[in-house]
Design a protein around this motif. Structure first.
Motif, PDB file in Angstrom:
ATOM      1  N   ALA A 178      37.344  -0.171   6.328  1.00  0.00           N
ATOM      2  CA  ALA A 178      36.468  -0.988   5.473  1.00  0.00           C
ATOM      3  C   ALA A 178      36.610  -2.447   5.880  1.00  0.00           C
ATOM      4  N   ASP A 179      35.965  -2.827   7.005  1.00  0.00           N
ATOM      5  CA  ASP A 179      36.123  -4.168   7.547  1.00  0.00           C
ATOM      6  C   ASP A 179      35.175  -5.186   6.932  1.00  0.00           C
ATOM      7  N   LYS A 180      34.281  -4.714   6.042  1.00  0.00           N
ATOM      8  CA  LYS A 180      33.401  -5.637   5.342  1.00  0.00           C
ATOM      9  C   LYS A 180      32.964  -5.026   4.010  1.00  0.00           C
ATOM     10  N   GLN A 181      32.509  -5.893   3.116  1.00  0.00           N
ATOM     11  CA  GLN A 181      32.052  -5.425   1.802  1.00  0.00           C
ATOM     12  C   GLN A 181      30.735  -4.665   1.953  1.00  0.00           C
ATOM     13  N   LYS A 182      30.563  -3.624   1.138  1.00  0.00           N
ATOM     14  CA  LYS A 182      29.311  -2.864   1.170  1.00  0.00           C
ATOM     15  C   LYS A 182      28.858  -2.553  -0.245  1.00  0.00           C
ATOM     16  N   ARG A 183      27.574  -2.773  -0.505  1.00  0.00           N
ATOM     17  CA  ARG A 183      26.995  -2.404  -1.803  1.00  0.00           C
ATOM     18  C   ARG A 183      26.588  -0.937  -1.777  1.00  0.00           C
ATOM     19  N   GLY A 184      26.883  -0.213  -2.852  1.00  0.00           N
ATOM     20  CA  GLY A 184      26.522   1.194  -2.945  1.00  0.00           C
ATOM     21  C   GLY A 184      25.083   1.375  -3.404  1.00  0.00           C
ATOM     22  N   TYR A 185      24.639   2.621  -3.439  1.00  0.00           N
ATOM     23  CA  TYR A 185      23.255   2.926  -3.818  1.00  0.00           C
ATOM     24  C   TYR A 185      22.901   2.386  -5.198  1.00  0.00           C
ATOM     25  N   LEU A 186      23.830   2.547  -6.168  1.00  0.00           N
ATOM     26  CA  LEU A 186      23.525   2.119  -7.538  1.00  0.00           C
ATOM     27  C   LEU A 186      23.357   0.607  -7.625  1.00  0.00           C
ATOM     28  N   GLU A 187      24.124  -0.119  -6.839  1.00  0.00           N
ATOM     29  CA  GLU A 187      24.010  -1.573  -6.847  1.00  0.00           C
ATOM     30  C   GLU A 187      22.761  -2.021  -6.087  1.00  0.00           C
ATOM     31  N   GLU A 190      26.552   3.659 -18.843  1.00  0.00           N
ATOM     32  CA  GLU A 190      27.076   2.333 -19.157  1.00  0.00           C
ATOM     33  C   GLU A 190      26.381   1.210 -18.392  1.00  0.00           C
ATOM     34  N   LYS A 191      25.585   1.578 -17.363  1.00  0.00           N
ATOM     35  CA  LYS A 191      24.881   0.588 -16.547  1.00  0.00           C
ATOM     36  C   LYS A 191      25.863  -0.382 -15.880  1.00  0.00           C
ATOM     37  N   HIS A 192      27.042   0.118 -15.543  1.00  0.00           N
ATOM     38  CA  HIS A 192      28.038  -0.657 -14.819  1.00  0.00           C
ATOM     39  C   HIS A 192      28.628   0.205 -13.707  1.00  0.00           C
ATOM     40  N   ILE A 193      28.954  -0.445 -12.597  1.00  0.00           N
ATOM     41  CA  ILE A 193      29.638   0.269 -11.512  1.00  0.00           C
ATOM     42  C   ILE A 193      30.817  -0.593 -11.049  1.00  0.00           C
ATOM     43  N   ARG A 194      31.744   0.075 -10.389  1.00  0.00           N
ATOM     44  CA  ARG A 194      32.873  -0.662  -9.807  1.00  0.00           C
ATOM     45  C   ARG A 194      33.042  -0.212  -8.373  1.00  0.00           C
ATOM     46  N   ARG A 195      32.934  -1.164  -7.455  1.00  0.00           N
ATOM     47  CA  ARG A 195      33.147  -0.830  -6.059  1.00  0.00           C
ATOM     48  C   ARG A 195      34.586  -0.365  -5.835  1.00  0.00           C
ATOM     49  N   ILE A 196      34.777   0.466  -4.836  1.00  0.00           N
ATOM     50  CA  ILE A 196      36.129   0.902  -4.471  1.00  0.00           C
ATOM     51  C   ILE A 196      36.921  -0.326  -4.024  1.00  0.00           C
ATOM     52  N   GLY A 197      38.085  -0.501  -4.639  1.00  0.00           N
ATOM     53  CA  GLY A 197      38.934  -1.645  -4.295  1.00  0.00           C
ATOM     54  C   GLY A 197      38.659  -2.885  -5.107  1.00  0.00           C
ATOM     55  N   ALA A 198      37.670  -2.848  -6.005  1.00  0.00           N
ATOM     56  CA  ALA A 198      37.342  -4.017  -6.822  1.00  0.00           C
ATOM     57  C   ALA A 198      38.160  -4.024  -8.107  1.00  0.00           C
ATOM     58  N   GLU A 199      38.264  -5.197  -8.727  1.00  0.00           N
ATOM     59  CA  GLU A 199      39.039  -5.334  -9.960  1.00  0.00           C
ATOM     60  C   GLU A 199      38.172  -5.391 -11.200  1.00  0.00           C
ATOM     61  N   ARG A 200      36.887  -5.608 -11.027  1.00  0.00           N
ATOM     62  CA  ARG A 200      36.017  -5.695 -12.203  1.00  0.00           C
ATOM     63  C   ARG A 200      34.692  -4.972 -11.957  1.00  0.00           C
ATOM     64  N   ASP A 201      34.042  -4.645 -13.060  1.00  0.00           N
ATOM     65  CA  ASP A 201      32.766  -3.932 -12.990  1.00  0.00           C
ATOM     66  C   ASP A 201      31.620  -4.891 -12.660  1.00  0.00           C
ATOM     67  N   ILE A 202      30.529  -4.302 -12.172  1.00  0.00           N
ATOM     68  CA  ILE A 202      29.302  -5.045 -11.884  1.00  0.00           C
ATOM     69  C   ILE A 202      28.179  -4.394 -12.681  1.00  0.00           C
ATOM     70  N   ALA A 203      27.413  -5.211 -13.395  1.00  0.00           N
ATOM     71  CA  ALA A 203      26.286  -4.682 -14.165  1.00  0.00           C
ATOM     72  C   ALA A 203      25.132  -4.344 -13.220  1.00  0.00           C
ATOM     73  N   THR A 204      24.491  -3.224 -13.469  1.00  0.00           N
ATOM     74  CA  THR A 204      23.327  -2.840 -12.668  1.00  0.00           C
ATOM     75  C   THR A 204      22.313  -2.140 -13.566  1.00  0.00           C
ATOM     76  N   GLN A 205      21.079  -2.515 -13.423  1.00  0.00           N
ATOM     77  CA  GLN A 205      20.007  -1.981 -14.268  1.00  0.00           C
ATOM     78  C   GLN A 205      18.918  -1.414 -13.375  1.00  0.00           C
ATOM     79  N   PHE A 206      18.600  -0.135 -13.535  1.00  0.00           N
ATOM     80  CA  PHE A 206      17.574   0.473 -12.686  1.00  0.00           C
ATOM     81  C   PHE A 206      16.893   1.613 -13.425  1.00  0.00           C
ATOM     82  N   ASP A 207      15.678   1.926 -12.978  1.00  0.00           N
ATOM     83  CA  ASP A 207      14.989   3.123 -13.458  1.00  0.00           C
ATOM     84  C   ASP A 207      15.529   4.308 -12.667  1.00  0.00           C
TER      85      ASP A 207
END
Length: 459
Positions: A216-225, A254-271
């Motif tokens: 994991a040499d760089k940050q990556k956003r997942g599908y939900l984000e 919950e409309k929140h996700i947490r990346r692997i290795g992250a310390e806090r959740d990220i809000a995400t809103q999608f249909d």
């Protein structure tokens, strides 16, 4: 009476201002755009009676805009192109693609106004019904289309069911578009759940921070984000593993996700739109699919019927695919022989729309002829085709000659299907035995000869 609403695309300020002033004096409401992409968003958001576009524009040529929107499946109102650089070949090509008129500058403005007036007078009778008719012209397709505006952007989740290849993703994209037609920047993230490697599934869906694991040499956003403020489309959702189902359920609720290795959740809103060709209800009973996730993703369920149950769409779709291929290959669109149309209607299409598209594309690429015959699409059909096309008239035949030939072909086809049995054939044709005999005599049809022609089921 509401003033006719037209869209003008013209990047020459002098010409544009002149056209706007004249059409407004004539009682038209005019939206004027300098760039094609701005006009595209407006066309999707408004019910224009006519679109009037220059060909040469700063960002995208007007004829290219028309062809792109046509290929994307949008049903457009009458489209008129204006140009100072017309060629006969290009004009003929665009008229064949459905452009209503192709006028050369300098043109007679009064005549142009009258042409536009005639088109807007019949606006209510036009077939422009926004983009919903990309689903098809059958009753089943139109019923789905009528539901789309009611659920797009309003339903918390939509589940689309149907066999493989019926167009579930097309419906999902339509729902996404209708949720906010004017916003072309909203993300649409499509995920084939069956193709996600199980060991990488969590990283793919939720993303990861740099250094979260080896590699994991760089940050990556997942599908939900990635789907934030847009639509997440989970295709073949029944292929998700049970552990991933549980994790996804919590994030969706919950409309929140947490990346692997992250310390806090990220809000995400999608249909959320899901699709499957499996029976999720049965999977729930067999404990192969979580019941709580099942009820979470199917607030609204839409079923797309297979192509064999909506034969009206077969010819319509075939024509669209042929037009798209003609545009791609930059050649005149091919036409379908009447016997080919019969074959398309009788085939069961186990691969549905995907198979139809594949066969049409193959035929357009391989056949050197302007008219596609059955053997171009169904390779094992060559013997029946050769026999039945032997005496078919050319394109320059008189109407009554062409009609007689079509009647002969149809009678021969029904005789083949019913193995030469007169009673069954007459019943299928909804005519009397006597009437059938008379028609066979007039067309010189011998039932016994037809039964010797190979009638192997189409591949």
């Amino acid at each position: 009476m509401t003033e006719p609403h037209i869209c003008l695309i013209e990047d020459d300020p002098i010409m544009g201002e002149s056209l706007v002033e004249r059409f407004q004096l004539e009682g038209f409401k005019v939206d004027w755009y300098l760039r094609a992409q701005e006009a595209r968003s407006a066309i999707l958001a408004n019910d224009y009676a006519v679109i009037l576009s220059d060909v040469r524009l700063a960002d995208l040529d007007g004829d290219t805009l028309y062809l792109q929107m046509l290929q994307d499946g949008y049903s457009l109102p009458p489209f008129i192109l204006m140009t100072a650089y017309a060629t006969v070949e290009r004009a003929v090509s665009m008229l064949k693609q459905g452009v209503r008129d192709y006028v050369t500058k300098p043109f007679d403005l009064s005549r142009l106004v009258e042409s536009v007036r005639e088109l807007t007078a019949n606006h209510d009778a036009n077939t422009h019904v926004s983009d919903e008719n990309i689903l098809g012209v059958s009753t089943a397709a139109q019923k789905l289309a009528q539901l789309v505006p009611r659920i797009a952007g309003r339903a918390t989740s939509v589940l689309i069911t149907g066999e493989s290849g019926v167009g579930k993703e097309v419906l999902a994209r339509l729902i996404h578009h209708r949720a906010d037609p004017a916003n072309t920047e909203r993300p649409f993230v499509a995920v084939n759940c069956g193709a996600v490697t199980p060991t990488l599934a969590e990283a793919e869906f939720f993303g990861f921070e740099r250094g979260a694991f080896t590699g994991a040499d760089k940050q990556k956003r997942g599908y939900l984000e990635q789907a934030n403020k847009g639509t997440l489309f989970l295709d073949e959702v029944g292929e998700l593993s049970l552990p991933l189902q549980a994790t996804l359920l919590r994030s969706i609720q919950e409309k929140h996700i947490r990346r692997i290795g992250a310390e806090r959740d990220i809000a995400t809103q999608f249909d959320l739109v899901c699709a499957t060709n499996r029976d999720l209800g049965s999977m729930v009973k067999e404990r192969l699919f979580r019941e709580d996730l099942y009820y979470r993703i199917n607030a609204v369920t839409l079923h797309v019927k297979p192509l064999r149950d909506r034969p009206e769409d077969v010819y319509w779709l075939a024509q669209r695919f042929i037009s798209a291929m003609a545009q791609r290959l930059n050649e005149p669109p091919k036409s379908l022989h009447p016997l080919t149309q019969l074959r398309l209607q009788e085939y069961s299409w186990p691969g549905n729309i995907r198979e139809l598209h594949n066969r049409i594309e193959h035929a357009c690429l391989i056949s050197p002829n302007p008219i596609l015959v059955p053997s171009d699409i169904f390779s094992s059909d060559w013997q029946r085709t050769a026999s039945q096309l032997a005496s078919f008239p050319g394109e320059d035949a008189a109407l009554n000659t062409y009609q007689d030939a079509c009647e002969r072909l149809y009678i021969e086809e029904m005789l083949i299907r019913n193995e030469g049995r007169i009673t069954e054939t007459a019943k299928a044709l909804k005519i009397s035995r006597k009437n059938l005999w008379e028609k066979m005599k007039r067309h010189n049809i011998e039932a016994g000869r037809l039964t010797t022609v190979t009638s192997t089921p189409l591949p």
